[in-house]
Design a protein around this motif. Structure first.
Motif, PDB file in Angstrom:
ATOM      1  N   LEU A  61       0.675  -1.230  -0.110  1.00 49.59           N
ATOM      2  CA  LEU A  61      -0.229  -0.063   0.454  1.00 49.59           C
ATOM      3  C   LEU A  61       0.291   0.949  -0.063  1.00 49.59           C
ATOM      4  O   LEU A  61       0.590   2.260   0.809  1.00 49.59           O
ATOM      5  CB  LEU A  61      -0.619  -0.086   0.995  1.00 49.59           C
ATOM      6  CG  LEU A  61      -2.371  -1.157   1.368  1.00 49.59           C
ATOM      7  CD1 LEU A  61      -2.870  -1.394   2.272  1.00 49.59           C
ATOM      8  CD2 LEU A  61      -2.594  -1.330  -0.238  1.00 49.59           C
ATOM      9  N   ASP A  62       1.927   1.138  -1.123  1.00 51.51           N
ATOM     10  CA  ASP A  62       2.699   2.813  -1.391  1.00 51.51           C
ATOM     11  C   ASP A  62       3.288   2.428  -2.173  1.00 51.51           C
ATOM     12  O   ASP A  62       4.502   3.341  -3.061  1.00 51.51           O
ATOM     13  CB  ASP A  62       4.345   1.948  -0.325  1.00 51.51           C
ATOM     14  CG  ASP A  62       4.819   3.015   0.173  1.00 51.51           C
ATOM     15  OD1 ASP A  62       4.027   4.327   0.395  1.00 51.51           O
ATOM     16  OD2 ASP A  62       6.293   3.228   0.119  1.00 51.51           O
ATOM     17  N   SER A  63       1.869   2.741  -2.948  1.00 49.56           N
ATOM     18  CA  SER A  63       2.039   2.771  -4.410  1.00 49.56           C
ATOM     19  C   SER A  63       2.400   3.907  -4.885  1.00 49.56           C
ATOM     20  O   SER A  63       2.990   4.917  -5.820  1.00 49.56           O
ATOM     21  CB  SER A  63       0.786   2.229  -5.236  1.00 49.56           C
ATOM     22  OG  SER A  63       1.175   0.942  -5.780  1.00 49.56           O
ATOM     23  N   VAL A 114      -5.582   7.656  -1.960  1.00 48.66           N
ATOM     24  CA  VAL A 114      -4.560   7.497  -0.524  1.00 48.66           C
ATOM     25  C   VAL A 114      -5.290   8.172   0.198  1.00 48.66           C
ATOM     26  O   VAL A 114      -6.263   8.806   0.726  1.00 48.66           O
ATOM     27  CB  VAL A 114      -3.465   9.083  -1.349  1.00 48.66           C
ATOM     28  CG1 VAL A 114      -2.639   9.593   0.529  1.00 48.66           C
ATOM     29  CG2 VAL A 114      -2.584   9.419  -1.988  1.00 48.66           C
ATOM     30  N   PHE A 115      -4.896   7.124   1.363  1.00 51.20           N
ATOM     31  CA  PHE A 115      -5.502   7.169   2.388  1.00 51.20           C
ATOM     32  C   PHE A 115      -4.495   8.124   3.626  1.00 51.20           C
ATOM     33  O   PHE A 115      -3.312   7.448   4.428  1.00 51.20           O
ATOM     34  CB  PHE A 115      -5.982   6.340   3.575  1.00 51.20           C
ATOM     35  CG  PHE A 115      -6.871   5.453   2.240  1.00 51.20           C
ATOM     36  CD1 PHE A 115      -8.481   5.972   2.459  1.00 51.20           C
ATOM     37  CD2 PHE A 115      -6.474   4.869   1.439  1.00 51.20           C
ATOM     38  CE1 PHE A 115      -9.499   5.392   1.657  1.00 51.20           C
ATOM     39  CE2 PHE A 115      -7.711   3.693   0.511  1.00 51.20           C
ATOM     40  CZ  PHE A 115      -8.650   4.401   0.656  1.00 51.20           C
ATOM     41  N   VAL A 133       3.212   0.609   4.356  1.00 53.31           N
ATOM     42  CA  VAL A 133       2.548   1.582   4.120  1.00 53.31           C
ATOM     43  C   VAL A 133       3.759   3.054   4.155  1.00 53.31           C
ATOM     44  O   VAL A 133       5.158   2.691   4.616  1.00 53.31           O
ATOM     45  CB  VAL A 133       1.775   2.452   5.242  1.00 53.31           C
ATOM     46  CG1 VAL A 133       0.492   1.467   4.846  1.00 53.31           C
ATOM     47  CG2 VAL A 133       2.249   2.367   6.867  1.00 53.31           C
ATOM     48  N   ARG A 134       4.249   4.053   4.177  1.00 51.98           N
ATOM     49  CA  ARG A 134       4.581   4.879   4.118  1.00 51.98           C
ATOM     50  C   ARG A 134       4.478   5.928   5.576  1.00 51.98           C
ATOM     51  O   ARG A 134       2.789   6.530   5.614  1.00 51.98           O
ATOM     52  CB  ARG A 134       4.740   6.640   3.098  1.00 51.98           C
ATOM     53  CG  ARG A 134       6.203   6.727   2.987  1.00 51.98           C
ATOM     54  CD  ARG A 134       6.040   8.462   1.533  1.00 51.98           C
ATOM     55  NE  ARG A 134       6.860   8.947   2.286  1.00 51.98           N
ATOM     56  CZ  ARG A 134       7.407   9.787   1.612  1.00 51.98           C
ATOM     57  NH1 ARG A 134       7.233   9.714   0.413  1.00 51.98           N
ATOM     58  NH2 ARG A 134       8.223  10.639   2.649  1.00 51.98           N
ATOM     59  N   ALA A 135       5.197   6.085   6.587  1.00 50.33           N
ATOM     60  CA  ALA A 135       4.795   7.592   7.009  1.00 50.33           C
ATOM     61  C   ALA A 135       6.372   8.576   6.892  1.00 50.33           C
ATOM     62  O   ALA A 135       7.112   7.944   6.879  1.00 50.33           O
ATOM     63  CB  ALA A 135       5.902   6.674   8.564  1.00 50.33           C
ATOM     64  N   SER A 195      -1.562   4.268   0.207  1.00 53.52           N
ATOM     65  CA  SER A 195      -1.936   4.175  -0.598  1.00 53.52           C
ATOM     66  C   SER A 195      -2.047   2.951  -1.944  1.00 53.52           C
ATOM     67  O   SER A 195      -1.095   2.090  -2.553  1.00 53.52           O
ATOM     68  CB  SER A 195      -0.921   5.450  -1.599  1.00 53.52           C
ATOM     69  OG  SER A 195       0.254   5.128  -1.922  1.00 53.52           O
ATOM     70  N   VAL A 196      -3.385   3.127  -2.331  1.00 55.16           N
ATOM     71  CA  VAL A 196      -3.498   1.768  -3.296  1.00 55.16           C
ATOM     72  C   VAL A 196      -3.730   1.935  -4.502  1.00 55.16           C
ATOM     73  O   VAL A 196      -3.568   2.937  -5.698  1.00 55.16           O
ATOM     74  CB  VAL A 196      -5.023   1.730  -3.946  1.00 55.16           C
ATOM     75  CG1 VAL A 196      -5.329   1.201  -2.034  1.00 55.16           C
ATOM     76  CG2 VAL A 196      -6.132   3.111  -3.656  1.00 55.16           C
TER      77      VAL A 196
END
Ligand code: C6P
Length: 427
Positions: free
Chosen positions: A42-44, A351-352, A375-377, A398-399
């Protein structure tokens, strides 16, 4: 030209209609396990994965056609040049440009925006001229304009974001005015997912006599983007966010705008003649592509575009809207989670960006990784957005076209476990 086909690589044409199971089979990396769990990627928004068709094209190019472009009379160089130049037409068709000559290959969105800032704006704008950006821009669309402000006395004006991360047209009307020379605006925010009403903003800018540069890094990969419908004069985006290789980007510009732009780099291939006294420039777009270009990756980028067009960007957007709807529902149920950005799925990209009460975003990211969820932080290179939200960082999922509803369920479950873990640790 001999192009050997690879019997192990599925035909891109067979990817329509949108068949998520078949699509996922094209991305072997999605079969990986992380920390013993199936990978949930979930990091596209940071960088997408690449299908086997793109990987195969890259290998095929190096194996069968490799030679420098624009330089040789021999067969391999002619083939490589044809393949490289052919991708301009693919990009043109993707975004609806008037001519493939309007397509400049760069190393990415950042390089494309900098080319406009330092190749177009630096020579044409001076004290009192205004460049308008927004508060939700990526650093790539802030810092070059600050450099210009500091060097040239250009005034930088900012459309503020509303509390829900949207841009208000009335606020924009107060900022865009007779001194505006350029509106440089993102189409989708990478930090919040906001879809910006670019057309309305572009109309305001054009009425004021300004040009419009659109940062399409988060839009071109995910939805149909047509430069005419958008009202753009310039558009920047990156291949690595749209199934293509790293190190390739595009700057599209209307020909008359490109004609008024100076090359930023001098060197091989961008010249017509060179003497020790002076040089003359090659034609557009070569004028802006000094040195050996990243030709192999550009060729593979062409296959990424084939893949996206075979699926249809409208189908990609529909799939993502379904994921956005589902994500809004399942994340809305996670205790202590605050979701940032617009509530309405149709005003969102995939994007969440969220905060989990009492847990640092980096800890959330680590705990999710231990459950297989990538995910990204961080501040997502959008620190003004973080400042406006009153946080130092967020966690961002992000999807893209290969994600599924069940992966968002897995995210939501992993977040519940994360919240419980930190709740128990704190009690
Ligand atoms: N955003 C993200 O994780 P480059 O790095 O040049 O390919 O793209 C820069 C860029 C410009 N504009 C927007 C809206 C972007 O999202 C990005 C890249 C990545 O959100 C890396 S910071």
């Amino acid at each position: 030209m001999t192009v050997s086909s690879d019997p192990l690589t599925p035909d891109i044409g067979a990817r329509r209609p949108f068949d998520i199971a078949a699509i996922r089979r094209d991305f072997p990396i999605l079969r990986r396990r992380i920390e013993g769990e199936p990978l949930v990627y979930l990091d596209s928004a940071a960088s997408s994965q690449r299908p086997v068709q793109v990987l195969a094209e890259l290998t095929r190019f190096y194996r069968d056609h490799n030679a420098n472009v624009h330089r040789g009379v021999h067969t391999l160089s002619v083939e490589a040049t044809e393949l490289y130049e052919g991708v301009r037409e693919k990009v043109r068709a993707l975004i609806g440009g008037a001519s493939e000559r309007e397509i400049i290959f760069t190393s990415g969105t950042t390089a494309s925006i900098n080319l406009v800032a330092h190749g177009w704006a630096r020579a044409r704008l001076g004290p009192g001229d205004e460049v308008v950006i927004s508060e939700i821009e990526h650093h790539s669309n802030i810092v070059p304009w600050q450099m210009l402000r500091d060097d040239r006395g250009v005034v930088l004006r900012v459309i503020p974001m509303s509390p829900d991360g949207t841009l208000d047209l009335d606020a924009a009307r107060a900022v865009i005015g007779p001194r505006t020379r350029l509106l440089a605006i993102t189409q989708v925010s990478n930090a919040l997912g906001t879809v910006v009403p670019v057309r309305e903003l572009a109309d305001l800018a054009h009425d004021a006599g300004a040009l419009v540069l659109v940062d399409g890094a988060q839009s071109v990969p995910h939805m149909p983007v047509d430069v005419n419908e958008l009202g753009a004069d310039l558009l920047a985006f990156s291949a690595h966010k749209m199934l293509g290789p790293t190190g390739v980007g595009v700057l599209w510009g209307r020909m008359e705008v490109l004609e008024s732009m100076r090359p930023l780099m001098g060197g091989g291939d961008m010249i017509l003649t060179v003497s020790l006294e002076r040089s003359t420039w090659n034609e557009i777009p070569h004028r802006f592509e000094a040195g050996t270009p990243n030709f192999a990756d550009v060729v593979a980028f062409g296959t990424a575009i084939d893949y996206l067009r075979a699926l249809g960007l409208d189908a990609v957007r529909r799939h993502e809207l379904d994921l956005i709807d589902h994500g809004l529902a399942v994340l809305g149920d996670v205790p202590g989670l605050t979701l940032h950005g617009p509530r309405d799925a149709h005003r969102r990209g995939g994007v969440f960006s969220f905060s989990l009460e009492g847990v640092h975003p980096h800890d959330v990211g680590q705990l999710l990784n231990s459950q297989g969820v990538a995910v990204r932080a961080g501040h997502h290179c959008a620190q003004p957005v973080m400042e406006s939200l009153g946080v130092a960082a967020t966690t961002r999922a992000s999807v893209y076209l290969y994600n599924t509803r069940s992966e968002l369920d897995a995210l939501s479950e992993a977040l519940r476990r994360t919240a419980r873990f930190f709740g128990d640790a704190g009690s």
